[in-house]
Design an enzyme around this catalytic site. Structure first.
Site, PDB file in Angstrom:
ATOM      1  N   CYS A  74     -10.617 -19.999  29.948  1.00 23.43           N
ATOM      2  CA  CYS A  74     -11.453 -20.961  30.669  1.00 23.43           C
ATOM      3  C   CYS A  74     -11.293 -20.803  32.197  1.00 23.43           C
ATOM      4  CB  CYS A  74     -11.043 -22.358  30.202  1.00 23.43           C
ATOM      5  SG  CYS A  74     -11.515 -23.716  31.268  1.00 23.43           S
ATOM      6  N   CYS A 133      -9.967 -23.821  34.052  1.00 24.18           N
ATOM      7  CA  CYS A 133      -8.544 -24.012  33.713  1.00 24.18           C
ATOM      8  C   CYS A 133      -7.684 -23.072  34.548  1.00 24.18           C
ATOM      9  CB  CYS A 133      -8.304 -23.746  32.221  1.00 24.18           C
ATOM     10  SG  CYS A 133      -9.255 -24.805  31.129  1.00 24.18           S
TER      11      CYS A 133
END
Length: 103
Positions: free
Chosen positions: A28, A31
């Site tokens: 991600c 992230c």
């Protein structure tokens, strides 16, 4: 140092004190953007609060339990109970204030 939590270690880790849990995944991009911020928070609050991570791919039941629908989701726990949550990339200052308010 950020502790990686699993379904087996989660409850014990958050049961007392203040714990920030970063729900995310390695693939991600947002992230990944949060990674250095979370690392800095872990160092800044060492000994006063825990900063931890949960990989939602490895522990999907934890993500489901806390209704994590998008990542990154950061949930702040105090003595085992969720007290605050934020979605998406957050500035370090915002997260630091949230942690400090629970100490």
């Amino acid at each position: 140092m950020i502790k990686q939590l699993t379904t087996e270690t989660f409850a014990k880790e958050i049961e007392s004190g203040v714990t920030l849990v970063d729900f995310g995944a390695t693939w991600c991009p947002p992230c990944q953007m949060m990674e250095p911020i979370v690392e800095e928070l872990a160092q800044e609050f060492e000994g006063r609060a825990s900063v931890t991570k949960v990989d939602v791919d490895q522990s999907p039941e934890l993500a489901q339990l806390f209704n994590v629908r998008s990542i990154p989701t950061l949930v702040l726990f105090k003595d085992g109970k969720p007290v605050d949550a934020t979605l998406g990339v957050q500035p370090k200052k915002v997260l630091a204030e949230k942690i400090s308010s629970q100490l």
